[in-house]
Design an enzyme around this catalytic site. Structure first.
Site, PDB file in Angstrom:
ATOM      1  N   CYS A 136       0.836  -1.209   0.000  1.00  0.00           N
ATOM      2  CA  CYS A 136       0.000   0.000   0.000  1.00  0.00           C
ATOM      3  C   CYS A 136       0.867   1.253   0.000  1.00  0.00           C
ATOM      4  O   CYS A 136       0.499   2.258   0.601  1.00  0.00           O
ATOM      5  CB  CYS A 136      -0.960   0.018   1.193  1.00  0.00           C
ATOM      6  SG  CYS A 136      -2.016  -1.423   1.261  1.00  0.00           S
ATOM      7  N   ALA A 137       2.041   1.194  -0.622  1.00  0.00           N
ATOM      8  CA  ALA A 137       2.959   2.340  -0.602  1.00  0.00           C
ATOM      9  C   ALA A 137       3.552   2.557  -1.984  1.00  0.00           C
ATOM     10  O   ALA A 137       4.761   2.555  -2.169  1.00  0.00           O
ATOM     11  CB  ALA A 137       4.059   2.104   0.420  1.00  0.00           C
TER      12      ALA A 137
END
Lengths: 72, 135
Positions: free
Chosen positions: A26-27
């Site tokens: 999620c980055a």
């Protein structure tokens, strides 16, 4: 583990009973900054045992064997 | 243990067939799976070429190339797909289903990895659908 894709690393380790995280975490901005498509992450914590670390190392050797790293 | 990475998968991953680009591609499509970063592009050329007057569905896929990056499953599936459709007519290739490709892969995939395997087929079909606007 060479250029093996993190999802392949994670899938092979999964088959060995080892759970790691593979992908963007999620980055996505960080992945862009690092200049990679995705990464693999072993989430080591206080309760991780020495035996589990050993199994991770063995698992990574399996990844290398399956993808022929070190043979080329 | 690791039934995902069987010999036929690793063979296509290490020695991809029809990998590259077509300089004079008559149909192309690039698609990606943003969740894992996989990218697949398909380039196609037909016989007779699109400038000819044969009906679209009778044209054969003369050449096909794929390019992109991603996990072993996505790359092996793309390589296998190019072998499956090379030389086929557009009609035959359009009729190809995901089950045909999955049967060729010969492995059982989780929902997540299914998307890896089918990205190539998605890009390929999109390239063919693009032809529709020409007729």
């Amino acid at each position: 583990v060479g250029d093996v894709h993190p999802h392949d690393v994670a899938a092979v380790l999964d088959g060995e009973g080892i759970a790691i995280r593979g992908g963007h975490h999620c980055a996505q901005p960080l992945m862009d900054r690092l200049g990679v498509a995705a990464t693999s992450r072993a989430s080591v914590a206080l309760y991780t045992t020495r035996d589990e670390i050993d199994r991770l190392i063995d698992g990574l050797a399996t990844v290398k064997r399956i993808f022929g790293i070190g043979e080329r | 243990m690791n039934d995902l990475y069987q010999e036929q998968i690793l063979d296509h991953y290490r020695n991809p067939r029809n990998k590259g680009y077509l300089e004079r591609a008559e149909a192309s499509y690039e698609d990606q799976n943003p969740l894992c970063g996989d990218v697949i592009r398909m380039d196609l050329a037909f016989d007779p070429p699109l400038s000819g007057d044969a009906t679209p569905h009778d044209r054969r896929i003369k050449e096909i190339r794929f390019s992109g990056r991603g996990c072993a499953i996505s790359q092996a599936a793309a390589s296998m797909l190019t072998e499956m459709v090379a030389g086929r007519t557009v009609a035959e290739a359009t009729a190809l289903t995901k089950d045909d490709l999955l049967a060729e892969l010969g492995i059982t995939l989780s929902a997540m990895r299914l998307k890896c395997a089918l990205l190539a087929l998605k890009a390929f079909k999109a390239a063919l659908y693009g032809l529709g606007s020409l007729y």
